[in-house]
Structures are given as C-alpha cells and as structure tokens.
Design an enzyme around this catalytic site. Sequence first.
Site, PDB file in Angstrom:
ATOM      1  N   ASP A  56       0.964  -1.190  -0.126  1.00 58.97           N
ATOM      2  CA  ASP A  56       0.092   0.089  -0.097  1.00 58.97           C
ATOM      3  C   ASP A  56       0.930   1.248   0.144  1.00 58.97           C
ATOM      4  OD1 ASP A  56      -1.871   2.087   0.304  1.00 58.97           O
ATOM      5  OD2 ASP A  56      -2.387   1.452   2.275  1.00 58.97           O
ATOM      6  N   GLU A 135      31.209   9.079   5.362  1.00 56.50           N
ATOM      7  CA  GLU A 135      31.832   8.884   6.933  1.00 56.50           C
ATOM      8  C   GLU A 135      30.740   9.258   7.821  1.00 56.50           C
ATOM      9  OE1 GLU A 135      35.517  11.191   7.310  1.00 56.50           O
ATOM     10  OE2 GLU A 135      36.323  10.178   5.705  1.00 56.50           O
ATOM     11  N   GLU A 137      29.198  10.023  11.254  1.00 62.36           N
ATOM     12  CA  GLU A 137      29.317  10.064  12.734  1.00 62.36           C
ATOM     13  C   GLU A 137      27.944  10.175  13.564  1.00 62.36           C
ATOM     14  OE1 GLU A 137      32.977  13.349  12.121  1.00 62.36           O
ATOM     15  OE2 GLU A 137      30.725  14.252  12.281  1.00 62.36           O
ATOM     16  N   GLU A 218      34.846  10.453  18.639  1.00 61.35           N
ATOM     17  CA  GLU A 218      34.688  11.684  17.706  1.00 61.35           C
ATOM     18  C   GLU A 218      34.997  12.956  18.758  1.00 61.35           C
ATOM     19  OE1 GLU A 218      35.287  13.826  15.171  1.00 61.35           O
ATOM     20  OE2 GLU A 218      35.395  12.242  13.648  1.00 61.35           O
ATOM     21  N   GLU A 225      32.473   7.453  15.477  1.00 64.15           N
ATOM     22  CA  GLU A 225      32.561   7.136  14.211  1.00 64.15           C
ATOM     23  C   GLU A 225      33.018   5.946  13.827  1.00 64.15           C
ATOM     24  OE1 GLU A 225      34.972   8.794  10.019  1.00 64.15           O
ATOM     25  OE2 GLU A 225      34.232  10.347  11.671  1.00 64.15           O
ATOM     26  N   HIS A 274      30.617  13.191   5.958  1.00 64.28           N
ATOM     27  CA  HIS A 274      31.534  13.622   4.876  1.00 64.28           C
ATOM     28  C   HIS A 274      31.869  12.656   3.705  1.00 64.28           C
ATOM     29  CE1 HIS A 274      34.332  15.348   8.294  1.00 64.28           C
ATOM     30  NE2 HIS A 274      33.051  16.088   8.220  1.00 64.28           N
ATOM     31  N   ARG A 345      40.844  21.011   6.418  1.00 68.11           N
ATOM     32  CA  ARG A 345      39.264  20.564   6.964  1.00 68.11           C
ATOM     33  C   ARG A 345      38.152  21.794   6.976  1.00 68.11           C
ATOM     34  NH1 ARG A 345      42.656  16.492   8.339  1.00 68.11           N
ATOM     35  NH2 ARG A 345      41.505  14.496   8.260  1.00 68.11           N
ATOM     36  N   GLU A 363      36.377  15.138  -1.050  1.00 65.52           N
ATOM     37  CA  GLU A 363      35.432  14.992  -0.116  1.00 65.52           C
ATOM     38  C   GLU A 363      34.614  16.229   0.379  1.00 65.52           C
ATOM     39  OE1 GLU A 363      36.482  14.744   4.849  1.00 65.52           O
ATOM     40  OE2 GLU A 363      38.069  14.691   3.444  1.00 65.52           O
ATOM     41  N   ARG A 365      32.145  17.995   2.762  1.00 65.46           N
ATOM     42  CA  ARG A 365      32.165  17.902   4.108  1.00 65.46           C
ATOM     43  C   ARG A 365      30.853  18.483   4.644  1.00 65.46           C
ATOM     44  NH1 ARG A 365      36.672  16.594   6.481  1.00 65.46           N
ATOM     45  NH2 ARG A 365      36.508  17.919   8.285  1.00 65.46           N
TER      46      ARG A 365
END
Length: 475
Positions: A56, A135, A137, A218, A225, A274, A345, A363, A365
Amino acid sequence: MGKFVNSIEEFFEFCSENEVRFVDFRFTDLKGTWHHVTYNIKAINSELLEHGMPFDGASIDAWQPIHKSDMILKPDVPTAFLDPFTADSTIIVICDVYDIYKNQMYEKCPRSIAKKAVQALEDSKIGDVAYFGPENEFFVFEDVKIKDTMNESHYRVDSEDGEWNDDRTYEGGNIGHRSRVKGGYFPVAPIDNGVDLRAEMMQVLEQVGLEVTLGHHEVAQGQHEIGVVFGDLIEASDNVQKLKYVVKMVAHLNGKSATFMPKPLYGDNGSGMHVHQSIWKDGKNLFYKEGEYGNLSDMARWYIGGVFQHARAVAAFTNPSTNSYKRLIPGFEAPSILTYSSQNRSASCRIPYGAGEKSTRVEMRFPDSTSCIYLGFAAMLMAGLDGIRNKIEPIGPMDDDLFELTLDEIRERNIPQMPHTLRGSLEALIRDNEFLRPAFTKEMINTYQNFKFRTQVWPYEARPTPFEFKTMYSC
C-alpha cells in the site's frame, strides 16, 4: 566482504544452508527511513522474487493517493544478508519500488532515483562508475527524554561521557574520566568509554557484508565514528542503511540510544557525513592528474564547481532537516564556506592528503546523516555532472584557516556559503532544479519540497523555544 548471493538460485541455497525461516523485504521512503514487510520463507518462490510483491503506497508519507495506492516491491536479490538481531533466522532483501500505473520505476522511490542518476552518468559518456565513501558520525546517549505539547516543550539527553555528570552520584562512585567540550578526539580508555560498544558494532557490520576499516571517538562528548570501505553509488547507499540499522540496534541491545541527528548538543561539535567522491571510466580514475593542485584533474575541479554552484539546492537533500543547519554555524568545524582546499578541513570540499592515482578524490564535508542517502548522493552526482558539462570553476583553492574568517570578511572576498536554514535550501531547490533531471522528476521535486515544508519547516517555525522564553519573556 560484499555479496552473499548473486542469483535467485543462490538465494534459495543460502536460505537452506542458514535455515532461514523469514524473508524481510525493505525499502526506503523520502525521509530515508527503512520500511519492511516480513514473509514466511514457505511463501517465497522464484516468481515472487522476479516480479515482486504488492503493498500500500498510500500509507507511506508523500507517496501515492488512496485511489492509486497499489505498488510493487521489487527485490534486488544480490543485496540479501542475514539479519543479525532476529531470534529466528531471517534474511533481509533490499527492494526498489515499481509504479504499476506508469509501468516504470517509481519516481519517488529514492533508490530508483539513485539508479537513474547512475544511468545519467553512463548516458553522458563522461564515466561509467561513480564511487562514494561516506563517513557517518553519530552520538550515543544513555537517556533521552522529549516533550512537545501546546504549553510545554523540552528535551534532555544524557551521556556518561558528558562533563555535566562530573558531580553526579553513581552507584559504586563517579569515575571522573570524561572527554570535555571539543575534547573527545582519539583519547584512549577510560576517557573513551565506547571502545567495546564500537567493537561490537564493527563486528556486526562485518557480518552483514560491510568492510570495516576503523572506529574511534569523535570530537564531541558521546560522539563516535565507524569507517567502512567505499563503493559505487548504490552499494554505498545500501551500506549506509545497513550501518545506521546496525549502530542503532547494537546500542539499543546494550541499553543505550544511538542517533545520527547532526546537532543534539548545544555548544559542542555536531555530526556530519563527509562524502568522498570520484568518477572512473574503463578502470581509470578521471579525477586524477599528477602535478596539479591536489593532483586534481580539470574534471574533478569542474565537478566541485557544479556541486558548489547548486549547493544551496543540493542541501535540500544532503542537509534535509532543520537540525542540519544548527551544525553549519561558525565555531564548530562547520564546513559552510563553499571553497575547496588540499588537506584543509575548514573548506566545504577537502582534497585528502597523499592521494595517488587510485585514491585521488574530492571530499564534500557539508552533508549529514539525516539525508535520505540515495537522494543526497544522487543530487551531488547530478550537480557534479552539470559542472563537468559546463566547465564550472569553483572558488579556490583556499588554504588559510577559514574558520577564523568573520562574516564580513567572507562577504568581502565573495566566498559563497551554504544556506543557513532548511527553508533557504528548499527555496533554492524551487528556483534551481533543472540540473537534477532526468533522475529527479518535477513531480518528485514538488512533492519533496512540499513534504519538507509541511513536516519540518512550518512546525519548527511555529513553535516557541525555551531560549525565546529565556530572552524575551520579560520584554
């Protein structure tokens, strides 16, 4: 690790070898939530696995109307794996949703949309596979209390890890070893009290077919993580669904509660997702060019440019909750500035250090795990492909500490930013969505943004908060 079965014939052999009694068919809704229906193994045959089973669609948020509610779950048999938590032997099979009225993959099925994004990559002739490495977390709490009524609204979370418990009386005494605000990155036990819990999670993840590389505490209190190996877009998305299921269930069976909510704690770091990305063709990494900045090819740089150009709309899928934007504020390693950098970063896109030909990647982030993973990955891929087609150059590279820039400095340097609210991202999606075609239809996008306004934005904006009482009640 990887697949346990490759065909329907192998599926039945695997079920026989493992004395399977139940088959659990799972699919994903627009929120990213897994739904399931369980069949007795005696009711399963080859025809059912080939043609699917009805359900459904009107009972799933923002899907079908009641007068057109019949839909089909189509099992993807090679995704099958044993459920590690059920008392009776149960095999889980991930499904796509089929629209019997249009005789096609359902345009609001996130996994089907992701498959159409993969097809768009192949049709473009740019590449033949896109690899994604998320990644994820998460936080672990021992107690969670929530109340949301007309005249009262509050929450309270508690973690043995939290420094607010320094003076708490425990049976047997207070151990005193805790990570501090922004002080949770990599301390050993006894400060890191999650070693055994993560180890159990990692082992169960291996059981369900993921290749686990690492686990650690972390930065924030109660935050963790677990890293798994990347895969193609569909495989990586399926793996995130498995990871979230395993992490929540292992925590639950240990008397704890795991959440992928981006910002459950005020004043400490939030949880992101990330996402490492690259496009390959004929076994060659198209994002690699030796000697260039970060060893990035033009194609990789244009891919970044496309994601950044459409980032405010992409955020509607990669950061789809009001809580997402409480993480994207200055001061908590928030990657909200749309530039790229090798190693740094503080940029929204980082180029990982030491990337050779096989490992060169970008990457992103800014995403978080409230994303419906299939939609988030598909949106980034479609934006990146648009950047490659139109050779869109991103702002950057920038290698200085972007966290230290004031808002005035960001504006003076004309550096674009992520949206500051979910409303902002949804309004951007309304204006900017052509790049998502053909994976995302206009009907799907309209349904999605209306659903998010109705279930997230308007209820959130309508509610007074304790902070408002604290700062305005006596005005």
